[in-house]
Design a protein around this motif. Structure first.
Motif, mmCIF file in Angstrom:
data_model
loop_
_atom_site.group_PDB
_atom_site.id
_atom_site.type_symbol
_atom_site.label_atom_id
_atom_site.label_comp_id
_atom_site.label_asym_id
_atom_site.label_seq_id
_atom_site.Cartn_x
_atom_site.Cartn_y
_atom_site.Cartn_z
ATOM 1 N N UNK A 154 5.677 54.302 -14.585
ATOM 2 C CA UNK A 154 4.979 54.037 -15.848
ATOM 3 C C UNK A 154 5.191 52.585 -16.285
ATOM 4 N N UNK A 155 6.426 52.098 -16.166
ATOM 5 C CA UNK A 155 6.714 50.712 -16.557
ATOM 6 C C UNK A 155 5.895 49.730 -15.717
ATOM 7 N N UNK A 156 5.845 49.966 -14.403
ATOM 8 C CA UNK A 156 5.078 49.083 -13.520
ATOM 9 C C UNK A 156 3.584 49.141 -13.832
ATOM 10 N N UNK A 157 3.079 50.344 -14.121
ATOM 11 C CA UNK A 157 1.656 50.492 -14.451
ATOM 12 C C UNK A 157 1.325 49.760 -15.748
ATOM 13 N N UNK A 158 2.161 49.950 -16.772
ATOM 14 C CA UNK A 158 1.923 49.297 -18.065
ATOM 15 C C UNK A 158 1.990 47.783 -17.921
ATOM 16 N N UNK A 159 2.970 47.290 -17.171
ATOM 17 C CA UNK A 159 3.096 45.843 -16.970
ATOM 18 C C UNK A 159 1.853 45.275 -16.282
ATOM 19 N N UNK A 160 1.366 45.986 -15.261
ATOM 20 C CA UNK A 160 0.191 45.512 -14.519
ATOM 21 C C UNK A 160 -1.037 45.462 -15.420
ATOM 22 N N UNK A 161 -1.209 46.483 -16.257
ATOM 23 C CA UNK A 161 -2.347 46.493 -17.188
ATOM 24 C C UNK A 161 -2.206 45.368 -18.211
ATOM 25 N N UNK A 162 -0.991 45.149 -18.686
ATOM 26 C CA UNK A 162 -0.736 44.147 -19.723
ATOM 27 C C UNK A 162 -0.937 42.726 -19.193
ATOM 28 N N UNK A 163 -0.326 42.428 -18.038
ATOM 29 C CA UNK A 163 -0.362 41.071 -17.499
ATOM 30 C C UNK A 163 -1.525 40.840 -16.538
ATOM 31 N N UNK A 164 -2.123 41.922 -16.048
ATOM 32 C CA UNK A 164 -3.220 41.850 -15.078
ATOM 33 C C UNK A 164 -2.789 41.146 -13.790
ATOM 34 N N UNK A 165 -1.532 41.279 -13.442
ATOM 35 C CA UNK A 165 -1.043 40.824 -12.149
ATOM 36 C C UNK A 165 0.216 41.605 -11.798
ATOM 37 N N UNK A 166 0.753 41.352 -10.621
ATOM 38 C CA UNK A 166 1.930 42.062 -10.161
ATOM 39 C C UNK A 166 3.105 41.104 -10.057
ATOM 40 N N UNK A 167 4.309 41.600 -10.303
ATOM 41 C CA UNK A 167 5.501 40.766 -10.372
ATOM 42 C C UNK A 167 6.496 41.199 -9.312
ATOM 43 N N UNK A 168 6.842 40.280 -8.401
ATOM 44 C CA UNK A 168 7.771 40.611 -7.330
ATOM 45 C C UNK A 168 9.137 41.012 -7.892
ATOM 46 N N UNK A 169 9.532 40.384 -9.012
ATOM 47 C CA UNK A 169 10.811 40.721 -9.638
ATOM 48 C C UNK A 169 10.869 42.158 -10.107
ATOM 49 N N UNK A 170 9.725 42.672 -10.546
ATOM 50 C CA UNK A 170 9.666 44.062 -11.006
ATOM 51 C C UNK A 170 9.925 45.020 -9.847
#
Length: 392
Positions: A154-170
């Protein structure tokens, strides 16, 4: 090859044929393609184990480059090592590369592709339905009822929707967090003998890339697209803003409209989305430009897959590494699901496209044996008809 030929349920020829078909009919971008590989190779054909698939997905998320291409390369590596990885990667990319070459030729000679937007209007909506269904199946299969993995997802999905990109650190943080949580309840550790997490997914490979070359040369194209393939993390869609900054803003190889058309070409053709680099290369420097751009983009992701793959194969079954991979996989699938929402916001622009997407989901749920290419063709036809109707 660790396994004997008798133990492997498919031949190298079978593998190549599968990836040729996936590269020819696999619409929907990285989200759908990852789902297709899981459905076909893990569930239906049972060529690849669930654990091997998870390892491949984790590696594809942790290493730079397009997700779908790297996952396909790793699937080829599982039983047939370097020949399997090489041939699977080539078979996966080649069909869509030839298609974008053909579209590039038509684009140049017909001064743009005005019908493409109408086709994409319908195809984009159908694709959202397809990738939404794929993401749901992947989530149900990989996350299950594990509350910790669900929270990571859920955290990864919300972050992706919010930032519209993916984070290697995540992804890294999710893997480490889940390993630490598992280690408190069971005695988990990472392999000894000097093995580190970095060895599992980051091989000591340094690419010295210079952009000092001047002019619109093949060498300059090679350097730029190698940098794009080597240093962009996330799915194939993550490379789009990077390409925009260089292709349009920095070098001026394409104008705004041409770049948007290049992205549209990537979305309406099967195979990896990042194959748009072939179209961009063709518009920039013809056939040679297309070949150089494609090679520059895909060769780094090939290296970033095959070099750390032996470590994944050797240590991936260790309980500590397995916990790390499970955490990364949960974050990866969350990012994939979030990407569905991001794409939906761009593709579902009115009541007609929303209706097409919902209808696609219903058809895939109700009639499971209808091939996705049939839905894509119907979506393209619907787009042409709707655009003609709306413009009258």
């Amino acid at each position: 090859m660790n396994s004997s030929k008798a133990q492997v349920p498919y031949s190298l020829r079978d593998l190549v044929i599968y990836f040729l078909k996936l590269g020819t009919w696999g619409f929907g971008g990285p989200v759908a393609l990852a789902g297709y590989m899981h459905r076909d190779l893990v569930e239906d054909k049972q060529w690849i184990s669930e654990e091997d698939y998870k390892e491949g997905l984790a590696l594809a998320q942790l290493a730079p480059g397009p997700l779908a291409a790297q996952l396909g390369i790793y699937m080829g590596y599982v039983h047939y090592r370097l020949p399997g990885a090489t041939l699977a990667g080539l078979a996966f990319v080649l069909p869509s590369f030839l298609m974008v070459l053909g579209l590039g030729f038509m684009y140049v000679h017909w001064q743009g592709i005005p019908w493409m937007q109408a086709v994409f209007y319908g195809v984009g909506a159908a694709v959202i339905g397809i990738i939404g269904t794929s993401a749901w199946k992947l989530t149900r299969k990989s996350i299950g009822s594990n509350k910790v993995l669900m929270a990571i997802y859920i955290i990864a999905a919300v972050y992706t929707v919010w930032q519209e990109n993916e984070n290697i650190g995540l992804f890294l943080g999710a893997g480490i967090l889940y390993w630490l949580l598992k280690a408190t309840t069971t005695k988990l550790s990472f392999p000894h003998k000097g093995t580190t997490i970095s060895k599992l997914f980051i091989h000591p490979l340094i690419l010295n890339i210079s952009t000092a070359a001047s002019g619109k040369t093949l060498w300059q194209i090679l350097l730029y697209f190698t940098k794009a393939g080597a240093f962009v993390f996330g799915s194939g869609l993550a490379i789009v803003p990077f390409l925009y900054g260089g292709v349009v803003k920095e070098y001026g190889w394409l104008n705004e409209q041409q770049f948007l058309d290049a992205v549209a070409v990537a979305m309406i053709t099967p195979g990896p989305v990042v194959i748009t680099v072939g179209f961009i290369g063709f518009l920039t420097a013809g056939f040679s430009g297309a070949c150089v751009a494609a090679f520059g983009t895909f060769f780094p992701c090939y290296l970033f897959t095959i070099l750390p793959a032996p470590y994944f194969r050797k240590y991936g079954k260790h309980p500590g590494i397995k916990a790390f991979v499970d955490g990364v996989t949960a974050a990866a699938i969350g990012a994939i699901s979030g990407a569905v929402i991001v794409l939906a916001k761009r593709s579902l622009t009115d009541v007609y496209t929303i209706g097409l997407a919902v209808l696609t989901v219903f058809i895939l749920w109700r009639f499971r044996k209808i091939p996705e290419p049939v839905i894509i063709v119907i979506g393209a036809g619907a787009g042409l008809l709707l655009k003609a109707f709306l413009n009258t």
